[in-house]
Design a protein around this motif. Structure first.
Motif, PDB file in Angstrom:
ATOM      1  N   ARG A  57       0.453  -1.043  -0.399  1.00  0.00           N
ATOM      2  CA  ARG A  57      -0.364  -0.261  -0.109  1.00  0.00           C
ATOM      3  C   ARG A  57       1.224   1.216  -0.326  1.00  0.00           C
ATOM      4  O   ARG A  57       1.571   1.546   0.733  1.00  0.00           O
ATOM      5  N   ALA A  58       0.481   2.040  -0.711  1.00  0.00           N
ATOM      6  CA  ALA A  58       1.020   3.729  -0.973  1.00  0.00           C
ATOM      7  C   ALA A  58       0.726   4.213   0.393  1.00  0.00           C
ATOM      8  O   ALA A  58       0.160   4.360   0.589  1.00  0.00           O
ATOM      9  N   GLU A  60       0.232   7.459   3.168  1.00  0.00           N
ATOM     10  CA  GLU A  60      -0.883   8.330   2.347  1.00  0.00           C
ATOM     11  C   GLU A  60       0.312   9.913   2.119  1.00  0.00           C
ATOM     12  O   GLU A  60       1.447  10.262   3.321  1.00  0.00           O
ATOM     13  N   LEU A  61      -0.020  10.676   1.605  1.00  0.00           N
ATOM     14  CA  LEU A  61       0.496  11.633   1.725  1.00  0.00           C
ATOM     15  C   LEU A  61      -0.076  13.056   2.516  1.00  0.00           C
ATOM     16  O   LEU A  61      -1.753  13.033   2.259  1.00  0.00           O
ATOM     17  N   SER A  62       0.586  14.072   2.447  1.00  0.00           N
ATOM     18  CA  SER A  62       0.217  15.006   3.322  1.00  0.00           C
ATOM     19  C   SER A  62       0.860  16.378   1.909  1.00  0.00           C
ATOM     20  O   SER A  62       1.868  16.506   1.647  1.00  0.00           O
ATOM     21  N   ARG A 134      -7.635  14.197  -0.212  1.00  0.00           N
ATOM     22  CA  ARG A 134      -7.896  13.036   0.259  1.00  0.00           C
ATOM     23  C   ARG A 134      -8.430  12.652  -1.382  1.00  0.00           C
ATOM     24  O   ARG A 134      -7.775  11.487  -0.838  1.00  0.00           O
ATOM     25  N   LEU A 136      -6.450  13.246  -3.687  1.00  0.00           N
ATOM     26  CA  LEU A 136      -5.263  12.513  -4.212  1.00  0.00           C
ATOM     27  C   LEU A 136      -4.532  11.643  -3.484  1.00  0.00           C
ATOM     28  O   LEU A 136      -3.819  10.693  -4.373  1.00  0.00           O
ATOM     29  N   ASN A 137      -4.971  11.176  -2.703  1.00  0.00           N
ATOM     30  CA  ASN A 137      -4.626  10.163  -1.662  1.00  0.00           C
ATOM     31  C   ASN A 137      -5.046   8.477  -1.807  1.00  0.00           C
ATOM     32  O   ASN A 137      -5.514   7.110  -1.766  1.00  0.00           O
ATOM     33  N   ARG A 142      -3.598   7.987  -6.440  1.00  0.00           N
ATOM     34  CA  ARG A 142      -2.956   8.086  -5.515  1.00  0.00           C
ATOM     35  C   ARG A 142      -1.644   7.096  -6.246  1.00  0.00           C
ATOM     36  O   ARG A 142       0.164   7.302  -5.711  1.00  0.00           O
ATOM     37  N   GLU A 143      -1.844   6.116  -6.780  1.00  0.00           N
ATOM     38  CA  GLU A 143      -1.167   5.350  -7.514  1.00  0.00           C
ATOM     39  C   GLU A 143      -0.304   5.886  -8.557  1.00  0.00           C
ATOM     40  O   GLU A 143       0.845   5.533  -9.015  1.00  0.00           O
ATOM     41  N   SER A 147       3.784  13.500  -4.788  1.00  0.00           N
ATOM     42  CA  SER A 147       3.920  14.337  -4.104  1.00  0.00           C
ATOM     43  C   SER A 147       2.866  15.165  -4.280  1.00  0.00           C
ATOM     44  O   SER A 147       2.425  15.668  -5.504  1.00  0.00           O
TER      45      SER A 147
END
Length: 172
Positions: A57-58, A60-62, A134, A136-137, A142-143, A147
């Protein structure tokens, strides 16, 4: 008549239980064999679903978080020094329309070989600005991204987001 209890010494209880475990009577061996016959044979742990390898699982980005990007590229993105190759303006769109537009824009930009895009949500505390990170995640997007970060004031400031896309290795 009063019954008096005799004190039990801990060591003797342990020793007695240990001796009975070591020298088990023949009846106990028969019951152990009977229990062994009733045991259910389970498949090896490697066959059980929880033991199967789970897909990676990638993370989660912020805003400003860049786990799959080298420091120099992450700084260039944050400081707005990367060439913006595509722009999407979400002003005036409903939440559903903006989500659909974001999904198709990000996918299309990546397929066309773009690396850095700008998504404008508008300033303030609008719903699109809070929903964009949200979205983008979420798995379909997300894949495709490495960034994202708040844009510089000249590109929209807190009302816009730079998105760094993964390279599409299938495009020459």
């Amino acid at each position: 008549m009063k019954a008096t209890a005799t004190p039990v010494v801990r060591d003797t209880v342990f020793r007695d239980s240990l001796e009975s475990a070591i020298a088990a009577p023949p009846e106990a061996e028969k019951t152990k064999k009977a229990v062994k016959r009733r045991l259910v044979v389970r498949p090896p742990a490697a066959v059980l679903p929880e033991a199967l390898p789970q897909p990676k699982r990638a993370r989660e980005l912020s805003h400003g978080c860049a786990p799959g990007v080298d420091r120099r590229t992450a700084e260039r993105l944050k400081k707005g020094r990367m060439e913006i190759e595509g722009r999407l303006d979400l002003h005036g769109m409903s939440r559903e329309d903006a989500h659909r537009a974001t999904l198709s824009f990000v996918s299309g930009a990546r397929l066309s070989g773009k690396r850095c895009i700008l998504i404008v949500t508008g300033k303030g505390k609008g719903i699109l600005q809070s929903e964009l990170p949200r979205w983008l995640n979420l798995p379909p997007i997300r894949e495709q991204i490495l960034s994202f970060s708040h844009a510089r004031p000249q590109d929209g400031g807190s009302g816009a987001v730079y998105v760094l896309l993964k390279r599409d290795r299938s495009v020459p």
